[in-house]
Design an enzyme around this catalytic site. Sequence first.
Site, PDB file in Angstrom:
ATOM      1  N   GLU A 106      10.029  16.749  14.732  1.00 51.46           N
ATOM      2  CA  GLU A 106      10.762  16.107  13.205  1.00 51.46           C
ATOM      3  C   GLU A 106       9.985  17.042  11.997  1.00 51.46           C
ATOM      4  O   GLU A 106       8.738  17.563  11.998  1.00 51.46           O
ATOM      5  CB  GLU A 106      10.192  14.978  13.018  1.00 51.46           C
ATOM      6  CG  GLU A 106      10.649  14.927  11.266  1.00 51.46           C
ATOM      7  CD  GLU A 106      10.727  13.282  11.152  1.00 51.46           C
ATOM      8  OE1 GLU A 106      11.628  12.980  10.423  1.00 51.46           O
ATOM      9  OE2 GLU A 106       9.673  12.321  11.594  1.00 51.46           O
ATOM     10  N   GLU A 135       9.629   1.870  11.175  1.00 52.80           N
ATOM     11  CA  GLU A 135      10.827   2.321  10.389  1.00 52.80           C
ATOM     12  C   GLU A 135      10.050   4.002  10.735  1.00 52.80           C
ATOM     13  O   GLU A 135       9.569   4.255   9.725  1.00 52.80           O
ATOM     14  CB  GLU A 135      11.781   2.166   9.107  1.00 52.80           C
ATOM     15  CG  GLU A 135      13.154   3.048   9.484  1.00 52.80           C
ATOM     16  CD  GLU A 135      12.765   4.623   8.476  1.00 52.80           C
ATOM     17  OE1 GLU A 135      12.940   5.634   9.341  1.00 52.80           O
ATOM     18  OE2 GLU A 135      12.722   3.909   7.260  1.00 52.80           O
ATOM     19  N   LYS A 148       0.970  -1.023   0.195  1.00 53.86           N
ATOM     20  CA  LYS A 148       0.250  -0.491  -0.246  1.00 53.86           C
ATOM     21  C   LYS A 148       0.622   1.075   0.053  1.00 53.86           C
ATOM     22  O   LYS A 148       1.654   1.392   1.296  1.00 53.86           O
ATOM     23  CB  LYS A 148      -1.553   0.081   1.118  1.00 53.86           C
ATOM     24  CG  LYS A 148      -1.689   0.891   1.006  1.00 53.86           C
ATOM     25  CD  LYS A 148      -2.347   2.016   2.580  1.00 53.86           C
ATOM     26  CE  LYS A 148      -1.639   2.863   3.112  1.00 53.86           C
ATOM     27  NZ  LYS A 148      -1.433   3.719   1.990  1.00 53.86           N
ATOM     28  N   CYS A 182      14.118  10.808   6.521  1.00 58.92           N
ATOM     29  CA  CYS A 182      13.783  10.844   8.027  1.00 58.92           C
ATOM     30  C   CYS A 182      15.150  10.638   8.894  1.00 58.92           C
ATOM     31  O   CYS A 182      15.212  10.714  10.478  1.00 58.92           O
ATOM     32  CB  CYS A 182      13.350   9.229   8.449  1.00 58.92           C
ATOM     33  SG  CYS A 182      14.275   7.738   7.051  1.00 58.92           S
TER      34      CYS A 182
END
Length: 486
Positions: free
Chosen positions: A392, A259, A185, A293
């Site tokens: 972040e 992750e 997906k 990331c």
Amino acid sequence: MTITADQSTDLDRTRFFINGEWVEPLGTETHTALEAATGERLGTASMGTDADINAAVGAARKALDDGPWGRTTPEERAAAMHRFADALTARAESTSKLVSQENGMPIGLSSAFNGAAPAGLLQMYAEIIKTVPLEVERPSVTGSTIVRREPVGVVGAITPWNYPQVLAMFKIAPALAAGCTIVLKPSPETALDSYVFGDAANEAGLPPGVLNIVLAGRESGAALVSHPDVDKVAFTGSTAAGRIIGAECGRLIRRVTLELGGKSAAVFLADGDIDTLLAGLGMASFMNNSQTCTTQSRILVDRSRYADVVEALAEYTRNLTVGNPLDPSVQIGPMASETHLNRVMGYIDVGRNSDARLVSGGGRPAGQDRGWFVEPTVFADVKNTDQLAREEVFGPVMAVIPFDGDDEAVQIANDSNYGLGGSVWSSDDERALAVARRVRTGTIGVNSYNIDLGSPFGGMKDSGVGRELGPEGLNNYLEYKSIYKV
């Protein structure tokens, strides 16, 4: 949104790849993909429903339990994976360009991560699986035990928009090597490129149902996570979404790899070389327009070198070339979407309204009147307790933080909810290694930061659970069975 015939393009993807065929969607919702650099329409993709997810999982379960894939040898799977890699390589140039149009990734980087790396991962795991003994017999008190490795089963792979091809292959390649079947997906933000996998899988002769692809939003993604015939979930994305997925997998006693996000630190020690730092920042802090990331957006600098490093960082960012990512000379492309641009600009406003000092950037670049561009931005005198140092941003906004001595550098680097990437910059490799060993993070570089696809990758703390890549990444897709013999 309804698309008329004269609006259609050759990039439209209005069907899903299920059971080895391109099938019509069971719903009517569509997503219009826009080019990040221009805001112009690229194509249209259908959005999946729970029913589409159910059909894909059913195909994957049948391919595992009743089809040939569940009974293949490692050598047979490796041969199919090499054919798959060849088919992707033949499409690498067009795939790389498409991803750059979708999410703003500079074309050179896209060629490496969306063009070459997916095929490379298939080839790597094809060779690894041929060396892994799937059964080992050990002596026991009553006779012997056969320790057997078996595929974990049907894998639900949920992937993000920032590195759509390679992050999908982080999951597909080891899963195929282990003998699993997959439902992928992908993210709607990169709605068009994932179907290259379906075209290549057909060309490679993967059996029906081994790889299935359904573009869908969060609700249907939740249906994939909770589906009773899914044995393992592999997710890359935000920590917030990872918490929800991890909680559901815990409730279902389902294997999961997560992750997630990061707020990594680049630690510049007192004996660091500024030119070395500037040469490495492109990968460490600005890779993919900092939509990465592992972005080291906290730049920690020994106070004895602080003023010089801040000045060098400001000058470096002012000189970065911002523009259309299809231009090979461009170093910083646009943000992936208008929504994401607004998020990044919101964090710049947070920095402006704090006690931090804006030393470069802070707005939209001059001459970029289309697309979702933002200036590379540096704030100095940031406190590690500031919002800009804790959350972040996922964009080119750097927070420079002073420290006094190596011990305080380690303390500040570790004072974060995250632990995914990082780097240490010093003229003394042993000193840098000593600091690197003390930082609680899953990956860290010394005088550079370059991800090694052959070594384990993943995070500590809120940055995730489990590891991908390298031989260790295969373990996510294998179960152990002990067969006792007398």
